[in-house]
Design an enzyme around this catalytic site. Structure first.
Site, short mmCIF file in Angstrom:
data_model
loop_
_atom_site.label_atom_id
_atom_site.label_comp_id
_atom_site.label_asym_id
_atom_site.label_seq_id
_atom_site.Cartn_x
_atom_site.Cartn_y
_atom_site.Cartn_z
N CYS A 79 0.84 -1.20 0.00
CA CYS A 79 0.00 0.00 0.00
C CYS A 79 0.88 1.25 0.00
O CYS A 79 1.90 1.29 0.68
CB CYS A 79 -0.90 0.04 1.25
SG CYS A 79 -2.33 -1.01 1.13
N HIS A 80 0.44 2.25 -0.72
CA HIS A 80 1.12 3.54 -0.68
C HIS A 80 0.85 4.20 0.67
O HIS A 80 -0.28 4.16 1.16
CB HIS A 80 0.60 4.46 -1.79
CG HIS A 80 0.97 4.02 -3.16
ND1 HIS A 80 0.20 3.12 -3.87
CD2 HIS A 80 2.03 4.33 -3.95
CE1 HIS A 80 0.77 2.91 -5.05
NE2 HIS A 80 1.88 3.63 -5.11
N MET A 115 -8.15 0.43 1.15
CA MET A 115 -7.40 -0.32 2.17
C MET A 115 -7.41 0.43 3.50
O MET A 115 -7.45 -0.20 4.55
CB MET A 115 -5.97 -0.60 1.70
CG MET A 115 -5.90 -1.56 0.52
SD MET A 115 -6.79 -3.12 0.76
CE MET A 115 -5.94 -3.79 2.19
N GLU A 116 -7.39 1.75 3.45
CA GLU A 116 -7.44 2.53 4.68
C GLU A 116 -8.79 2.35 5.38
O GLU A 116 -8.84 2.16 6.60
CB GLU A 116 -7.18 4.01 4.38
CG GLU A 116 -5.73 4.32 4.07
CD GLU A 116 -5.23 3.82 2.71
OE1 GLU A 116 -4.00 3.80 2.51
OE2 GLU A 116 -6.05 3.43 1.85
N ASP A 130 -10.56 -7.05 21.83
CA ASP A 130 -9.55 -6.96 22.89
C ASP A 130 -10.15 -6.47 24.20
O ASP A 130 -9.85 -7.00 25.27
CB ASP A 130 -8.41 -6.05 22.45
CG ASP A 130 -7.35 -5.90 23.52
OD1 ASP A 130 -6.85 -6.94 24.00
OD2 ASP A 130 -7.03 -4.76 23.88
#
Length: 159
Positions: A79-80, A115-116, A130
């Site tokens: 990824c950039h 992707m972000e 979590d």
């Protein structure tokens, strides 16, 4: 029409996509993730306004999702690295026992922010896991998916 992987060069090796000749456009992406909690855990969390000994679940997950989206270029090898112009994380109760996370990322750039958005939704979901795992390991993260994207070669909207 032959489809090709974008991150493979002419030698068949992994490669970052060359975006040097692409036009800068307004890019936006929306992704979602769903976290399913056992009914008794969900009920307990609702009674406590989603506060735990580790802190407020929803607010912490929102911050973690934004942080994850900002670090996508460091986490996903090809990824950039992007300086996001905006990123929001919204968490909704759609069904009893189910939290739906929406992450929207946007930028004016030569490459998209799918992707972000996906990373932001994923990290927010993992943060909920979590923070709640002490109550139960029967928590399921599912349906991490792109819902829509605009501004690139091909716009997309899931029906």
């Amino acid at each position: 029409m032959m489809m090709e992987l974008s991150h493979i060069n002419s030698k068949g090796e992994p490669s970052i996509v060359d975006v040097g000749t692409k036009q800068v456009t307004r890019r936006k992406a929306l992704a979602q993730a769903v976290v399913t909690l056992p009914a008794e855990i969900f009920s307990l969390l609702q009674q406590e306004s989603f506060a735990t000994k580790k802190g407020p679940v929803i607010q912490t997950a929102i911050i973690a999702g934004i942080m994850g989206a900002k670090k996508t270029g460091e986490l996903i090898p090809l990824c950039h690295p992007l300086g996001l112009e905006n990123c929001t994380v919204d968490i909704e109760i759609k069904n009893p026992g189910e939290l739906t996370i929406y992450c929207t990322a946007s930028i004016e750039a030569k490459t998209g922010v799918e992707m972000e958005a996906l990373t932001g939704a994923s990290v927010a979901a993992l943060t909920i896991y979590d923070m709640c795992k002490a109550l139960s390991q029967d928590i399921v993260i599912r349906e991490i998916k792109l819902m829509e994207k605009t501004g690139g070669k091909n716009d997309f909207k899931r029906g």
